[in-house]
Structures are given as structure tokens and as C-alpha cells.
Design an enzyme around this catalytic site. Structure first.
Site, PDB file in Angstrom:
ATOM      1  N   ARG A  14      11.676  -5.852   5.499  1.00  0.00           N
ATOM      2  CA  ARG A  14      11.397  -4.565   5.063  1.00  0.00           C
ATOM      3  C   ARG A  14      12.282  -3.383   5.926  1.00  0.00           C
ATOM      4  O   ARG A  14      12.386  -3.654   6.971  1.00  0.00           O
ATOM      5  CB  ARG A  14      10.025  -4.242   5.320  1.00  0.00           C
ATOM      6  CG  ARG A  14       9.650  -2.445   5.323  1.00  0.00           C
ATOM      7  CD  ARG A  14       8.188  -2.284   5.114  1.00  0.00           C
ATOM      8  NE  ARG A  14       7.526  -2.611   6.285  1.00  0.00           N
ATOM      9  CZ  ARG A  14       6.279  -2.403   6.733  1.00  0.00           C
ATOM     10  NH1 ARG A  14       5.487  -2.029   5.704  1.00  0.00           N
ATOM     11  NH2 ARG A  14       5.802  -2.829   7.664  1.00  0.00           N
ATOM     12  N   ARG A  33     -10.017   1.123   8.443  1.00  0.00           N
ATOM     13  CA  ARG A  33      -9.596  -0.053   8.835  1.00  0.00           C
ATOM     14  C   ARG A  33     -10.706  -1.191   9.546  1.00  0.00           C
ATOM     15  O   ARG A  33     -10.570  -2.372   9.684  1.00  0.00           O
ATOM     16  CB  ARG A  33      -8.444  -0.117   9.604  1.00  0.00           C
ATOM     17  CG  ARG A  33      -7.032  -0.230   9.081  1.00  0.00           C
ATOM     18  CD  ARG A  33      -6.080  -0.321  10.292  1.00  0.00           C
ATOM     19  NE  ARG A  33      -5.045  -1.198   9.945  1.00  0.00           N
ATOM     20  CZ  ARG A  33      -3.883  -0.559   9.286  1.00  0.00           C
ATOM     21  NH1 ARG A  33      -3.880   0.645   8.908  1.00  0.00           N
ATOM     22  NH2 ARG A  33      -2.861  -1.218   9.315  1.00  0.00           N
ATOM     23  N   ARG A  73      11.014  -1.658  11.541  1.00  0.00           N
ATOM     24  CA  ARG A  73       9.809  -1.365  12.252  1.00  0.00           C
ATOM     25  C   ARG A  73       9.662  -2.376  13.551  1.00  0.00           C
ATOM     26  O   ARG A  73       9.789  -3.592  13.124  1.00  0.00           O
ATOM     27  CB  ARG A  73       8.515  -1.291  11.551  1.00  0.00           C
ATOM     28  CG  ARG A  73       8.228   0.156  11.165  1.00  0.00           C
ATOM     29  CD  ARG A  73       7.062   0.229  10.001  1.00  0.00           C
ATOM     30  NE  ARG A  73       5.886  -0.412  10.335  1.00  0.00           N
ATOM     31  CZ  ARG A  73       4.756  -0.457   9.441  1.00  0.00           C
ATOM     32  NH1 ARG A  73       4.910   0.204   8.327  1.00  0.00           N
ATOM     33  NH2 ARG A  73       3.630  -1.103   9.800  1.00  0.00           N
ATOM     34  N   LYS A 131       0.987  -1.302  -0.035  1.00  0.00           N
ATOM     35  CA  LYS A 131      -0.040  -0.127  -0.033  1.00  0.00           C
ATOM     36  C   LYS A 131       0.922   1.189  -0.003  1.00  0.00           C
ATOM     37  O   LYS A 131       0.549   2.135  -0.849  1.00  0.00           O
ATOM     38  CB  LYS A 131      -0.897   0.173   1.401  1.00  0.00           C
ATOM     39  CG  LYS A 131      -1.750  -1.055   1.275  1.00  0.00           C
ATOM     40  CD  LYS A 131      -2.867  -0.913   2.659  1.00  0.00           C
ATOM     41  CE  LYS A 131      -2.229  -1.105   3.818  1.00  0.00           C
ATOM     42  NZ  LYS A 131      -1.338  -2.549   4.039  1.00  0.00           N
ATOM     43  N   ARG A 153      -0.859  -8.759  13.345  1.00  0.00           N
ATOM     44  CA  ARG A 153      -1.348  -7.900  12.362  1.00  0.00           C
ATOM     45  C   ARG A 153      -2.240  -8.668  11.460  1.00  0.00           C
ATOM     46  O   ARG A 153      -3.092  -7.993  11.041  1.00  0.00           O
ATOM     47  CB  ARG A 153      -0.251  -7.095  11.764  1.00  0.00           C
ATOM     48  CG  ARG A 153       0.441  -5.804  12.606  1.00  0.00           C
ATOM     49  CD  ARG A 153       1.767  -5.741  12.247  1.00  0.00           C
ATOM     50  NE  ARG A 153       1.861  -4.870  11.171  1.00  0.00           N
ATOM     51  CZ  ARG A 153       2.794  -4.838  10.170  1.00  0.00           C
ATOM     52  NH1 ARG A 153       3.923  -5.197  10.684  1.00  0.00           N
ATOM     53  NH2 ARG A 153       2.791  -4.156   9.179  1.00  0.00           N
TER      54      ARG A 153
HETATM   55  P1  AP5 Z   1       4.981  -1.586   2.137  1.00  0.00           P
HETATM   56  O1  AP5 Z   1       4.391  -0.613   0.818  1.00  0.00           O
HETATM   57  O2  AP5 Z   1       5.638  -0.986   3.217  1.00  0.00           O
HETATM   58  O3  AP5 Z   1       3.313  -2.261   2.459  1.00  0.00           O
HETATM   59  P2  AP5 Z   1       2.153  -1.912   3.378  1.00  0.00           P
HETATM   60  O4  AP5 Z   1       0.943  -2.484   2.497  1.00  0.00           O
HETATM   61  O5  AP5 Z   1       2.244  -0.278   3.177  1.00  0.00           O
HETATM   62  O6  AP5 Z   1       2.635  -2.477   4.575  1.00  0.00           O
HETATM   63  P3  AP5 Z   1       2.353  -1.779   6.079  1.00  0.00           P
HETATM   64  O7  AP5 Z   1       2.994  -2.720   7.069  1.00  0.00           O
HETATM   65  O8  AP5 Z   1       2.461  -0.339   6.229  1.00  0.00           O
HETATM   66  O9  AP5 Z   1       0.801  -2.074   6.190  1.00  0.00           O
HETATM   67  P4  AP5 Z   1      -0.014  -2.140   7.829  1.00  0.00           P
HETATM   68  O10 AP5 Z   1      -1.372  -1.884   7.014  1.00  0.00           O
HETATM   69  O11 AP5 Z   1       0.412  -3.297   8.531  1.00  0.00           O
HETATM   70  O12 AP5 Z   1       0.602  -1.016   8.374  1.00  0.00           O
HETATM   71  P5  AP5 Z   1       0.297   0.651   8.795  1.00  0.00           P
HETATM   72  O13 AP5 Z   1       1.512   1.366   8.660  1.00  0.00           O
HETATM   73  O14 AP5 Z   1      -0.737   1.200   7.982  1.00  0.00           O
HETATM   74  O15 AP5 Z   1       5.579  -2.850   1.450  1.00  0.00           O
HETATM   75  C1  AP5 Z   1       5.945  -3.886   2.349  1.00  0.00           C
HETATM   76  C2  AP5 Z   1       7.301  -4.298   1.951  1.00  0.00           C
HETATM   77  O16 AP5 Z   1       7.425  -5.075   0.688  1.00  0.00           O
HETATM   78  C3  AP5 Z   1       8.369  -3.202   1.590  1.00  0.00           C
HETATM   79  O17 AP5 Z   1       9.915  -3.673   2.084  1.00  0.00           O
HETATM   80  C4  AP5 Z   1       8.283  -3.083   0.215  1.00  0.00           C
HETATM   81  O18 AP5 Z   1       9.413  -2.528  -0.250  1.00  0.00           O
HETATM   82  C5  AP5 Z   1       8.112  -4.484  -0.293  1.00  0.00           C
HETATM   83  N1  AP5 Z   1       7.193  -4.455  -1.504  1.00  0.00           N
HETATM   84  C6  AP5 Z   1       6.300  -3.534  -1.850  1.00  0.00           C
HETATM   85  N2  AP5 Z   1       6.072  -4.124  -3.015  1.00  0.00           N
HETATM   86  C7  AP5 Z   1       6.686  -4.988  -3.547  1.00  0.00           C
HETATM   87  C8  AP5 Z   1       6.407  -6.104  -4.382  1.00  0.00           C
HETATM   88  N3  AP5 Z   1       5.741  -5.905  -5.512  1.00  0.00           N
HETATM   89  N4  AP5 Z   1       7.259  -7.119  -4.513  1.00  0.00           N
HETATM   90  C9  AP5 Z   1       7.983  -7.353  -3.518  1.00  0.00           C
HETATM   91  N5  AP5 Z   1       8.423  -6.583  -2.458  1.00  0.00           N
HETATM   92  C10 AP5 Z   1       7.410  -5.570  -2.241  1.00  0.00           C
HETATM   93  O19 AP5 Z   1      -0.376   0.460  10.191  1.00  0.00           O
HETATM   94  C11 AP5 Z   1       0.659   0.235  11.496  1.00  0.00           C
HETATM   95  C12 AP5 Z   1      -0.192   0.146  12.586  1.00  0.00           C
HETATM   96  O20 AP5 Z   1      -0.797   1.561  12.978  1.00  0.00           O
HETATM   97  C13 AP5 Z   1      -1.367  -0.872  12.719  1.00  0.00           C
HETATM   98  O21 AP5 Z   1      -0.973  -2.005  12.815  1.00  0.00           O
HETATM   99  C14 AP5 Z   1      -1.997  -0.444  13.794  1.00  0.00           C
HETATM  100  O22 AP5 Z   1      -1.679  -0.334  15.173  1.00  0.00           O
HETATM  101  C15 AP5 Z   1      -1.903   1.321  13.509  1.00  0.00           C
HETATM  102  N6  AP5 Z   1      -3.163   1.755  12.613  1.00  0.00           N
HETATM  103  C16 AP5 Z   1      -2.763   2.463  11.525  1.00  0.00           C
HETATM  104  N7  AP5 Z   1      -3.848   2.957  11.018  1.00  0.00           N
HETATM  105  C17 AP5 Z   1      -4.780   2.547  11.760  1.00  0.00           C
HETATM  106  C18 AP5 Z   1      -6.443   2.520  11.811  1.00  0.00           C
HETATM  107  N8  AP5 Z   1      -6.927   3.129  10.536  1.00  0.00           N
HETATM  108  N9  AP5 Z   1      -7.068   2.195  12.764  1.00  0.00           N
HETATM  109  C19 AP5 Z   1      -6.514   1.431  13.855  1.00  0.00           C
HETATM  110  N10 AP5 Z   1      -4.848   1.425  13.883  1.00  0.00           N
HETATM  111  C20 AP5 Z   1      -4.249   1.897  13.089  1.00  0.00           C
HETATM  112 MG    MG Z   2       2.333   0.991   5.034  1.00  0.00          MG
END
Ligand code: AP5
Ligand code: MG
Length: 215
Positions: free
Chosen positions: A127, A88, A154, A13, A165
């Protein structure tokens, strides 16, 4: 363009939202990045969110809805936005619909990056994240190409937190897919392939060619 990039943890994402931000010059609003900024700054919100995030749980809906309400009031999102990580839960989605309604806006499309769980775990384990702007990079990257900072892992990319997660995603976030499908908004993209291949698939789903986006 008002977009939601939706998918499980590690589906890409943040990576794809950044490419769309560069292509279309609309802000990338990532609630995970906002929260990690609060944690790094040691604010009251950051202190509350830190242990929840480290354990792989979700920050309460009322806090998250307040964050998004404030963020959408900033002028830069008037021309559109790419939302990543919010909503979410169903209560967050319903609150956002009513918030967007008040602003006379709606999502144009929900881009669903479909990636099997077996692919997510190795992606997250390797990552690398910039401690300054929270942007993420593939395994093996050492320095942030934007600010030169040494990249870190992270806290919630450790195996136990990743497992949690994914469980929480399946329970609380997967139901959103049906919610947005009922509104006819979902474009499902195969999220396995190179980052550029997936970017092209996303552009095609948005009815844009790669040439248009880079011109
Ligand atoms: P990346 O692009 O970083 O993936 P992502 O989908 O953004 O993954 P996140 O871990 O950021 O998602 P998340 O939803 O768990 O975390 P968030 O920060 O939103 O890619 C991942 C890896 O793969 C990277 O190394 C990248 O380079 C690689 N990659 C990308 N594309 C690729 C490909 N095509 N092939 C191979 N490799 C690839 O949330 C974190 C925490 O915050 C949550 O757990 C929660 O505690 C809190 N939080 C955030 N928003 C909310 C909400 N709305 N409500 C409640 N809690 C929340
Ligand atoms: Mg992300």
C-alpha cells in the site's frame, strides 16, 4: 446517513469510505488519518501516538473518545458521517453510543468488510500513502492523484507491525461485530474483488443503486 465501515487492517475501509464520501457528500471520519495528521504536525498528541501506532498497538480509549467527541461537534457531520477506525474497542463503542444518544443520532448501518487474513498482509505490504492527506492507494502508485505528492509506505505497514495490528484487531476489535449484530446493524460484505465491485456491494447493502449514488 450515519455509517460505520468496519473490518480488519487492510480490508479496504479507507478506500470504500472515500468512495461513499464522494457519492453521498458526508464527511469521512477516520481516526487513523486524524492521528497521522497529529503525528505529522508534531503535536503533543502526535508525539504520544507515534510510537504506539508504529508498533501496531492501540492509542488509549480516553484519548480516542475525546478526539471523536470533538470531531462530531464540527458542523459538517450534522448531515451524516462515515466513521472508519472508530470504535475499535467495546469501551469506545459504549462511549460512542452514549455520545450519539446525546446528539439524538445513531448508526444507520455497520458495513463489515470481510477479508481473510492471508489477503490482508500483501495488501498492506504494497500500500502507498499520501504524506499530506493520508489517503491510500494500491501498490505501484507513485504520486498522489490529488496533490502530486510522492507517496510513501506507512510505518505500521512493515511486516512486524502488520502482524501485531492483526493480533490486536482479533483480540480487541472483533468483539464489536457481535456488539453491533445484537443491535441488528451489521451488513456483511465479501471484501475480496475489485474496488468498484465492492463499492457496488456496499451500495446494494445500503439500499442504493450505483446510478443513484453517482447522479
Ligand atoms: P485501505 O482502504 O487503506 O484499508 P483500511 O481498511 O483502511 O486499512 P488501514 O490499514 O487503514 O486500517 P487500520 O484499521 O489498520 O488503520 P487505521 O489507519 O485505522 O486498503 C488497504 C490497501 O489495499 C490499499 O493499498 C488499497 O489500495 C488496497 N485495496 C483496497 N481495496 C482493495 C481491493 N478490493 N482489492 C485489492 N486491494 C485493495 O489505524 C492506524 C493506527 O492508528 C492503529 O493501528 C492504532 O494505532 C491507531 N488508531 C486508529 N484509530 C484508533 C482507535 N479508534 N483506537 C485506538 N487506536 C486507534
Ligand atoms: Mg484506513
Amino acid at each position: 446517513m450515519n455509517l460505520l465501515i468496519y473490518g480488519p487492517p487492510g480490508s479496504g475501509k479507507g478506500t470504500q469510505a472515500e468512495l461513499l464520501h464522494q457519492a453521498f457528500d458526508v464527511p469521512h471520519i477516520a481516526t487513523g488519518d486524524i492521528l497521522r495528521g497529529e503525528v505529522a504536525a508534531g503535536t503533543p498528541l502526535g508525539l504520544k501516538a507515534q510510537p504506539i501506532m508504529a508498533g501496531g498497538g492501540y492509542v488509549p480509549d480516553d484519548i480516542m473518545i475525546g478526539i471523536i467527541r470533538n470531531r462530531l461537534q464540527q458542523g459538517d457531520s450534522q448531515k451524516g458521517f462515515i466513521m472508519d477506525g472508530f470504535p475499535r474497542t467495546i469501551p469506545q463503542a459504549e462511549a460512542l453510543d452514549s455520545l450519539l444518544d446525546d446528539l439524538g443520532r445513531r448508526f444507520d448501518r455497520v458495513v463489515y468488510l470481510n477479508v481473510e487474513t492471508s489477503e490482508l498482509v500483501p495488501r498492506l505490504a504494497g500500500r502507498m500513502t499520501c504524506p499530506i492527506d493520508q489517503k491510500t492507494y494500491p501498490p505501484g502508485t507513485e504520486k498522489c492523484p490529488l496533490d502530486g505528492a510522492t507517496l510513501i509506505q506507512r510505518e505500521d505497514d512493515k511486516p512486524e507491525a502488520v502482524k501485531k495490528r492483526i493480533e490486536v484487531y482479533l483480540e480487541k476489535t472483533l468483539p464489536l461485530l457481535e456488539y453491533y449484530r445484537r443491535q441488528g446493524l451489521v451488513s456483511e460484505i465479501d471484501g475480496v474483488g475489485t474496488i468498484q465491485e465492492i463499492h457496488k456491494r456496499v451500495l446494494t447493502a445500503l439500499g442504493q443503486s450505483a446510478d443513484v449514488a453517482s447522479s
